[in-house]
Scaffold this motif. Sequence first.
Motif, PDB file in Angstrom:
ATOM      1  N   GLY A  84       0.806  -1.210   0.000  1.00 54.25           N
ATOM      2  CA  GLY A  84       0.000   0.000   0.000  1.00 54.25           C
ATOM      3  C   GLY A  84       0.839   1.260   0.000  1.00 54.25           C
ATOM      4  N   ALA A  85       2.132   1.149  -0.248  1.00 57.22           N
ATOM      5  CA  ALA A  85       2.990   2.329  -0.285  1.00 57.22           C
ATOM      6  C   ALA A  85       2.580   3.208  -1.455  1.00 57.22           C
ATOM      7  CB  ALA A  85       4.453   1.910  -0.431  1.00 57.22           C
ATOM      8  N   ALA A  86       2.903   4.477  -1.332  1.00 57.69           N
ATOM      9  CA  ALA A  86       2.536   5.424  -2.372  1.00 57.69           C
ATOM     10  C   ALA A  86       3.204   5.037  -3.683  1.00 57.69           C
ATOM     11  CB  ALA A  86       2.966   6.830  -1.964  1.00 57.69           C
ATOM     12  N   ALA A  87       2.442   5.024  -4.734  1.00 55.98           N
ATOM     13  CA  ALA A  87       2.972   4.686  -6.050  1.00 55.98           C
ATOM     14  C   ALA A  87       3.564   5.930  -6.687  1.00 55.98           C
ATOM     15  CB  ALA A  87       1.849   4.135  -6.928  1.00 55.98           C
ATOM     16  N   ALA A  88       4.355   5.716  -7.711  1.00 55.42           N
ATOM     17  CA  ALA A  88       4.926   6.836  -8.444  1.00 55.42           C
ATOM     18  C   ALA A  88       3.793   7.619  -9.090  1.00 55.42           C
ATOM     19  CB  ALA A  88       5.887   6.308  -9.501  1.00 55.42           C
ATOM     20  N   PRO A  89       3.979   8.911  -9.290  1.00 57.72           N
ATOM     21  CA  PRO A  89       2.932   9.708  -9.939  1.00 57.72           C
ATOM     22  C   PRO A  89       2.558   9.127 -11.298  1.00 57.72           C
ATOM     23  CG  PRO A  89       4.698  11.116  -9.106  1.00 57.72           C
ATOM     24  CD  PRO A  89       5.137   9.697  -8.924  1.00 57.72           C
ATOM     25  N   ALA A  90       1.365   9.439 -11.727  1.00 54.01           N
ATOM     26  CA  ALA A  90       0.849   8.891 -12.977  1.00 54.01           C
ATOM     27  C   ALA A  90       1.724   9.265 -14.169  1.00 54.01           C
ATOM     28  CB  ALA A  90      -0.574   9.379 -13.213  1.00 54.01           C
ATOM     29  N   ASP A  91       2.411  10.415 -14.089  1.00 56.24           N
ATOM     30  CA  ASP A  91       3.236  10.821 -15.223  1.00 56.24           C
ATOM     31  C   ASP A  91       4.628  10.202 -15.199  1.00 56.24           C
ATOM     32  OD1 ASP A  91       4.170  12.235 -13.082  1.00 56.24           O
ATOM     33  OD2 ASP A  91       4.108  14.197 -14.063  1.00 56.24           O
TER      34      ASP A  91
ATOM     35  N   THR B 169       7.827  13.655 -17.000  1.00 57.17           N
ATOM     36  CA  THR B 169       7.900  14.956 -16.341  1.00 57.17           C
ATOM     37  C   THR B 169       7.506  14.761 -14.887  1.00 57.17           C
ATOM     38  OG1 THR B 169       7.361  16.156 -18.365  1.00 57.17           O
ATOM     39  CG2 THR B 169       6.998  17.315 -16.285  1.00 57.17           C
ATOM     40  N   ILE B 170       8.362  15.226 -13.994  1.00 51.38           N
ATOM     41  CA  ILE B 170       8.104  15.119 -12.555  1.00 51.38           C
ATOM     42  C   ILE B 170       7.865  16.525 -12.028  1.00 51.38           C
ATOM     43  CG2 ILE B 170       9.063  14.478 -10.315  1.00 51.38           C
ATOM     44  CD1 ILE B 170      10.724  12.358 -11.837  1.00 51.38           C
ATOM     45  N   VAL B 171       6.650  16.755 -11.552  1.00 53.99           N
ATOM     46  CA  VAL B 171       6.300  18.050 -10.979  1.00 53.99           C
ATOM     47  C   VAL B 171       6.721  18.020  -9.513  1.00 53.99           C
ATOM     48  CG1 VAL B 171       4.435  19.667 -10.480  1.00 53.99           C
ATOM     49  CG2 VAL B 171       4.375  18.292 -12.583  1.00 53.99           C
TER      50      VAL B 171
ATOM     51  N   SER C 266      13.212   8.120 -21.691  1.00 55.86           N
ATOM     52  CA  SER C 266      14.050   8.690 -22.737  1.00 55.86           C
ATOM     53  C   SER C 266      14.411  10.135 -22.422  1.00 55.86           C
ATOM     54  CB  SER C 266      13.336   8.621 -24.085  1.00 55.86           C
ATOM     55  OG  SER C 266      12.132   9.374 -24.038  1.00 55.86           O
ATOM     56  N   GLU C 267      13.514  10.813 -21.729  1.00 50.09           N
ATOM     57  CA  GLU C 267      13.743  12.199 -21.334  1.00 50.09           C
ATOM     58  C   GLU C 267      13.149  12.391 -19.943  1.00 50.09           C
ATOM     59  OE1 GLU C 267      13.153  16.541 -23.315  1.00 50.09           O
ATOM     60  OE2 GLU C 267      11.389  15.262 -23.298  1.00 50.09           O
ATOM     61  N   LEU C 268      13.896  13.083 -19.078  1.00 50.24           N
ATOM     62  CA  LEU C 268      13.439  13.336 -17.723  1.00 50.24           C
ATOM     63  C   LEU C 268      13.405  14.840 -17.506  1.00 50.24           C
ATOM     64  CD1 LEU C 268      12.629  12.143 -14.968  1.00 50.24           C
ATOM     65  CD2 LEU C 268      15.059  12.128 -14.376  1.00 50.24           C
ATOM     66  N   VAL C 269      12.217  15.341 -17.156  1.00 55.24           N
ATOM     67  CA  VAL C 269      12.037  16.780 -16.953  1.00 55.24           C
ATOM     68  C   VAL C 269      11.525  17.012 -15.537  1.00 55.24           C
ATOM     69  CG1 VAL C 269      10.830  18.864 -17.727  1.00 55.24           C
ATOM     70  CG2 VAL C 269      11.510  17.118 -19.394  1.00 55.24           C
ATOM     71  N   PHE C 270      12.219  17.912 -14.815  1.00 57.16           N
ATOM     72  CA  PHE C 270      11.774  18.323 -13.485  1.00 57.16           C
ATOM     73  C   PHE C 270      11.062  19.668 -13.620  1.00 57.16           C
ATOM     74  CE2 PHE C 270      15.520  15.716 -12.564  1.00 57.16           C
ATOM     75  CZ  PHE C 270      15.015  14.857 -11.604  1.00 57.16           C
TER      76      PHE C 270
ATOM     77  N   PRO D 108      21.302  14.853 -19.141  1.00 59.03           N
ATOM     78  CA  PRO D 108      20.726  13.797 -18.304  1.00 59.03           C
ATOM     79  C   PRO D 108      19.305  14.110 -17.853  1.00 59.03           C
ATOM     80  CG  PRO D 108      22.434  14.990 -17.116  1.00 59.03           C
ATOM     81  CD  PRO D 108      22.456  15.492 -18.519  1.00 59.03           C
ATOM     82  N   ALA D 109      18.979  15.392 -17.774  1.00 57.81           N
ATOM     83  CA  ALA D 109      17.628  15.809 -17.389  1.00 57.81           C
ATOM     84  C   ALA D 109      17.458  17.273 -17.769  1.00 57.81           C
ATOM     85  CB  ALA D 109      17.408  15.623 -15.890  1.00 57.81           C
ATOM     86  N   ALA D 110      16.205  17.714 -17.706  1.00 59.42           N
ATOM     87  CA  ALA D 110      15.898  19.123 -17.974  1.00 59.42           C
ATOM     88  C   ALA D 110      15.119  19.676 -16.793  1.00 59.42           C
ATOM     89  CB  ALA D 110      15.091  19.250 -19.259  1.00 59.42           C
ATOM     90  N   ILE D 111      15.225  20.996 -16.618  1.00 60.65           N
ATOM     91  CA  ILE D 111      14.490  21.674 -15.555  1.00 60.65           C
ATOM     92  C   ILE D 111      13.576  22.690 -16.205  1.00 60.65           C
ATOM     93  CG2 ILE D 111      14.643  23.062 -13.472  1.00 60.65           C
ATOM     94  CD1 ILE D 111      17.549  22.120 -13.258  1.00 60.65           C
TER      95      ILE D 111
END
Length: 173
Positions: free
Chosen positions: A66-73, A84-86, A110-114, A143-146
Motif C-alpha cells: 500500500g505504499a505510495a505509487a509513483a505519480p501517474a506521469d 515529467t516530474i512536478v 528517454s527524457e526526464l524533466v523536473f 541527463p535531465a531538464a528543468i
Amino acid sequence: MSETSDTPEPEEDGAPGALPSWVPGDMDDDAAGAGDAADAALAADADDAADDAVDDVADEGDVDDGAAAAPADAAPAATGEPVTIVLADRLRTPEAEELAETLRASVGASELVFDAREVSDIGAAAVACIISTLHARADISPPAAILSPSPAFVDAFSDLGLFQDLMKMEFRQ
C-alpha cells in the motif's frame, strides 16, 4: 638495573604459560573450547540475521504494502518514454523519499524533466536524489531538464556547493 613490564607476572610457580593471578582459576582448555563454540554460534546467528535482512529488502519489491505509487506521469523503466516530474513546493526528507521512489520508477525514461516552478523549500536529501539521478543518467545528454526552476531550487544547489551539477541539466522556460 631491573626492567619493568606491563604484562602481569606468572603464578607463584613461575611456570612458562601459567595464567596470571587475575584470571579466574576455573579456566581450562575445555572452557576455552566452549567459549570458541559459543562465539561460533553467535557469529552464525549474526550471519543468519544479516541474510534475513537482505532477503527482507529483496522481498520489498515483490510485496504491495500500500505504499505510495509513483505519480501517474512517471513511466516505468522499460517504456523509454519521456517523464515529467512536478516537484512539490516543499521537498524535505519525507518528500525526498517519495521523490526517490518516483525517480527509480523513471530510470528508463528517454527524457526526464523536473518541473521546479513551485519549489519554495528544498532540503539536501531531495537535492541528493536529483544529483544521484543525474549521475545515473550521465550517458544521456542532457541527463535531465528543468522547467522554470524557482530561485529556491537554484539556491539549494548553490548553497550545497552543487551548482556545477545543476548546470549539467538543460534549462527550459
